[in-house]
Design a protein around this motif. Structure first.
Motif, mmCIF file in Angstrom:
data_model
loop_
_atom_site.group_PDB
_atom_site.id
_atom_site.type_symbol
_atom_site.label_atom_id
_atom_site.label_comp_id
_atom_site.label_asym_id
_atom_site.label_seq_id
_atom_site.Cartn_x
_atom_site.Cartn_y
_atom_site.Cartn_z
ATOM 1 N N LYS B 185 0.813 -1.216 0.000
ATOM 2 C CA LYS B 185 0.000 0.000 0.000
ATOM 3 C C LYS B 185 0.843 1.261 0.000
ATOM 4 O O LYS B 185 0.324 2.362 0.139
ATOM 5 N N GLN B 186 2.172 1.116 -0.058
ATOM 6 C CA GLN B 186 3.010 2.307 0.034
ATOM 7 C C GLN B 186 3.503 2.744 -1.334
ATOM 8 O O GLN B 186 3.763 1.915 -2.201
ATOM 9 N N PHE B 187 3.637 4.040 -1.489
ATOM 10 C CA PHE B 187 4.172 4.592 -2.721
ATOM 11 C C PHE B 187 5.520 3.955 -3.022
ATOM 12 O O PHE B 187 6.323 3.824 -2.130
ATOM 13 N N PRO B 188 5.896 3.554 -4.202
ATOM 14 C CA PRO B 188 5.123 3.568 -5.456
ATOM 15 C C PRO B 188 4.326 2.287 -5.696
ATOM 16 O O PRO B 188 4.098 1.929 -6.839
ATOM 17 N N TYR B 189 3.895 1.602 -4.673
ATOM 18 C CA TYR B 189 2.991 0.442 -4.711
ATOM 19 C C TYR B 189 3.599 -0.824 -5.292
ATOM 20 O O TYR B 189 3.249 -1.926 -4.925
ATOM 21 N N ILE B 190 4.507 -0.684 -6.236
ATOM 22 C CA ILE B 190 5.165 -1.885 -6.764
ATOM 23 C C ILE B 190 6.640 -1.791 -6.385
ATOM 24 O O ILE B 190 7.272 -0.757 -6.560
ATOM 25 N N HIS B 191 7.160 -2.858 -5.806
ATOM 26 C CA HIS B 191 8.529 -2.817 -5.295
ATOM 27 C C HIS B 191 9.314 -4.012 -5.815
ATOM 28 O O HIS B 191 8.743 -5.012 -6.201
#
Lengths: 311, 495
Positions: B185-191
């Protein structure tokens, strides 16, 4: 014929030729420095700032000779009556936690701070102008120097100064060395751009075709045009160096422990900001006054040094 | 243009490389290595025990890459391969064998002062250290990365699965990290966990932690959340399940094995406060927005009334702002902010979770750069005012406000666009002063702290980050300028 001549002479008288007066109404004599002076002293703010600057300089360089102020002296530390005296007629700027007079401390500190900034500015400007002038005229040197500039300016200057002060120890001359060792490069780059702008003007092309050697072209054709720009640069770098020295002293690097400076005073009295505010605000005010007066005098001088404003 | 861009990027990489190498050389050759222990509490405690002190010193130096170090056991084990008769006892025969071996292989044989056992050190030359720094820098994960002798039949694969802990993710087996690509759920959502930067191990401050983690990892108290583990148990825990890394079977505890069901049990923690880089970045970006938000309208206003009262007042203000030392400036505004607006004059008063902590450092950071912005934008605007198109617009009957906003500003904005990326970077990297004075835990404060603590790996990492960011920003600035003004052609000699 005689009547007509009489008519012409009505209201007019003949004057004999006076070679002396005719010399005088010729173009007025022009002296560059006199014009600079006239232009400079026409600004009231500049005169006020000049007086302030001279007063501060005199205080900073003469007062410490008499006060015998020693930054490390803690003789009065146990004398409670001398500690934390607010500013009064006796102690103009009050006293600190060691019973030392802040008045003495401020001027001793100002002496160090001003000396450092003046010396550092002098060194960086001289080296910077010489290198920058050559850099700007030669395209071969330019290619190499640009890469050198790109690399060196990207290394944080703070890092270089701190590392150098670790290796060579901290002290007055070491700090100046550390400030100048990369500082000249920025001035040189600035001068390079200015020289390049002048380099390809028509009069220089003409001079080149007439066979003027490039050294002569730099010294006689280009640098005189840059006087005002160089003075502006100097007036900006004086406060910048003061500011930088303050910052380094604040971080606790640069000067050795026994040398007082305005930055050191400020960082030392930061803790006293709420309980004894005068200890903090007086050095800050003096520092601000030094910088503002140096800057405004320099700027006005730069304007006055530009011959285009003399007409 | 493509060709130009390619060479430009290559040149940028080269200058990053040169800067980092130069800094590396300066730090590792000029800073005396003894200085590392200057403020080390642990080191002071060991002064009474010379053997442990020597061990501690050499381990620290070897961690920092100055030397290679074989302690007694490792030295004897290594030499035993060639001379099986050797042992660790300080006898004449042993000494001879060890001396021969060390001389042959370029090591220095030394003895512990008290128990007289042997150890060996080898100075690593600077070029080799620089080489190692770069060779280890980029860590790329792949299914053959982990070599565990206790787990020989591990499957090696990469597949997209709906994992019970991480949701849909690219899950690796045999890789260092379990989740190669994941969503949260954290920016940038894709890690991703495929490429990692390894900048060494921090010492002596933040001892033993990875430098990348020190700068980029969270700070402050650990943040607990409800986590359901592989064995079905739910508990409050601060582990960051996405960071699961392979743990060697020999070091794997029974509890970990139960919790995760496999060897991927080494996890990072979640922290409440953002990372150093995060704090600096937030404050920097907002400060720049603020500086331009105030600076551009003010400069436009001043340029429109050139030589009149508003302009004169503005110039006076700017002159004072330029000439007052930044330190005095910061203190002055901090004083005003805390007295008049009741804002905290130090970051830790309310901590990173409270927005009030950010206001003063950010505003002051923005104000510090505002005078420069005003001077230059005013200059550009005034230079444009005498252009022919302005006279034409006037002749057409546009009023001066319209001309200033719609025509002059668009042209004056070209050099400004070039400056914006640089100012953002400048705000991030130039926050040393504000962050130090407000004691904000950002990267700007970290640089002088690390230099003073002789934490060479962290200094290197910060210089690397700063340089990369600075070089990139110059590149982006040029590209942005070329985009805004089609007349500008960066490449020489046409496209």
């Amino acid at each position: 014929m005689e009547t007509s001549e009489k008519k012409i002479n009505d209201g007019f008288t003949f004057v004999s030729t006076d070679s002396l007066t005719s010399e005088k109404i010729d173009t007025p004599t022009y002296s560059y420095w006199r014009s600079v002076g006239r232009k400079f002293f026409s600004s009231k703010v500049a005169i006020a700032m000049l007086i302030l600057m001279v007063a501060i300089l005199l205080m900073a360089f003469i007062q410490p000779m008499f006060s015998g102020y020693d930054f490390m002296n803690v003789d009065d530390i146990n004398d409670f009556s001398k500690r934390y005296n607010p500013p009064s007629m006796q102690e103009w700027f009050g006293t600190d936690k060691n019973g030392m007079s802040l008045f003495d401390a401020v001027w001793a500190g100002a002496k160090t701070s001003i000396s450092i900034s003046v010396l550092a500015t002098l060194i960086t400007t001289v080296i910077g102008v010489v290198v920058g002038a050559i850099w700007g005229t030669s395209k071969k040197i330019d290619r190499v120097m640009l890469e050198v500039y790109n690399v060196i300016t990207n290394v944080p200057q703070l890092l270089i100064i701190m590392v150098l002060s670790y290796t060579f120890g901290s002290g007055f001359w070491n700090l100046i060395f550390a400030m100048c060792v990369t500082g000249w490069l920025n001035t040189a780059y600035f001068i390079r751009v200015q020289v390049m702008i002048m380099r390809d003007r028509e009069y220089n092309l003409a001079s080149k075709t007439l066979g003027t050697p490039s050294m002569r072209m730099i010294v006689r054709n280009i640098l005189p045009y840059l006087t005002s720009i160089i003075v502006t640069n100097v007036s900006q770098s004086l406060p910048a160096f003061i500011s930088y020295e303050t910052f380094l002293s604040f971080l606790g690097v640069g000067l050795s422990a026994d040398v007082p400076s305005l930055g050191k005073l400020i960082s030392e009295y930061t803790n006293n900001m709420s309980n004894y505010p005068y200890l903090f605000w007086i050095p800050v005010t003096v520092l601000a006054l030094v910088s503002v007066s140096l800057y405004i005098v320099g700027q006005t001088l730069a304007d006055a040094a530009d011959p285009r404003t003399h007409m | 243009m493509k060709r130009y861009l390619l060479f430009r990027i290559l040149r940028s990489i080269l200058s990053i490389f040169l800067v980092t190498t130069l800094t590396y050389t300066i730090i590792y050759s000029l800073v005396p290595r003894r200085a590392v222990f200057q403020d080390d509490v642990q080191y002071g405690k060991l002064k009474g025990k010379p053997d442990e002190l020597a061990e501690y010193e050499n381990t620290a130096f070897s961690k920092m890459g100055y030397i290679e170090y074989y302690n007694s056991k490792k030295l004897v084990d290594t030499v035993k391969k060639e001379h099986p008769e050797v042992s660790g006892e300080p006898t004449a025969e042993n000494q001879q064998i060890l001396e021969e071996w060390t001389k042959e292989n370029g090591w220095d044989l030394k003895q512990f002062p008290l128990n007289k056992t042997y150890y060996a050190t080898k100075d690593v030359p600077l070029p080799k250290r620089v080489y190692r720094f770069y060779a280890n820098m980029l860590q790329i994960d792949h299914p053959w990365k982990v070599q565990d002798p206790d787990n020989p039949d591990m499957k090696r694969s990469l597949r997209i699965t709906n994992d019970e802990l991480a949701g849909w993710a690219l899950v690796g087996s045999g890789t260092q990290y379990k989740y190669q690509i994941y969503f949260d759920k954290q920016f940038p959502y894709i890690h991703q966990n495929i490429v990692h930067l390894d900048l060494g191990i921090s010492y002596p401050t933040f001892a033993g932690r990875n430098v990348t983690e020190v700068i980029g990892g969270g700070q402050g108290k650990s943040d607990s959340q409800e986590v359901t583990f592989a064995n079905g148990k739910t508990s409050r825990s601060s582990v960051d399940v996405y960071s699961r890394q392979y743990q060697m079977t020999s070091q794997l505890s029974e509890r970990d094995k139960q919790l995760y069901g496999d060897n991927y049990a080494h996890t990072d923690k979640n922290y409440r406060d953002p990372s150093m880089i995060g704090i600096s970045f937030r404050m920097g970006v907002i400060a720049v927005l603020l500086a331009y938000g105030i600076g551009i309208p003010l400069a436009m206003f001043m340029a429109r009334f050139k030589g009149k009262l508003p302009d004169k007042m503005g110039i006076g203000l700017v002159t004072v702002l330029i000439s007052v030392p930044s330190l005095a400036f910061i203190y002055f505004f901090r004083f005003i902010g805390s007295r008049l607006f009741n804002l905290p004059d130090s970051f830790p008063t309310f901590g990173a979770g409270d927005i009030r902590s950010y206001i003063l450092p950010t505003v002051i950071l923005g104000l510090l750069s505002i005078s420069n912005i005003i001077i230059w934008i005013r200059r550009y605007m005034i230079d444009q005012q005498s252009a022919d198109y302005v006279k034409f617009a006037k002749a057409k009957g546009l009023n001066s406000r319209e001309i200033a906003r719609k025509h002059i500003f668009k042209n004056a904005a070209i050099p400004i666009v070039n400056q914006i990326p640089m100012s953002i970077i400048g705000a991030i990297t130039g926050a040393t002063m504000t962050e130090t004075i407000f004691a904000a835990p950002g990267m700007g404060k970290m640089l002088p702290d690390a230099i003073q603590a002789h934490n060479n790996p962290v200094v290197m990492a910060i210089v690397f980050v700063f340089t990369t960011v600075a070089v990139t920003s110059v590149l982006i600035g040029d590209l942005a300028m070329a985009m805004v003004d089609p007349r500008i052609n960066l490449a020489e000699g046409g496209k």
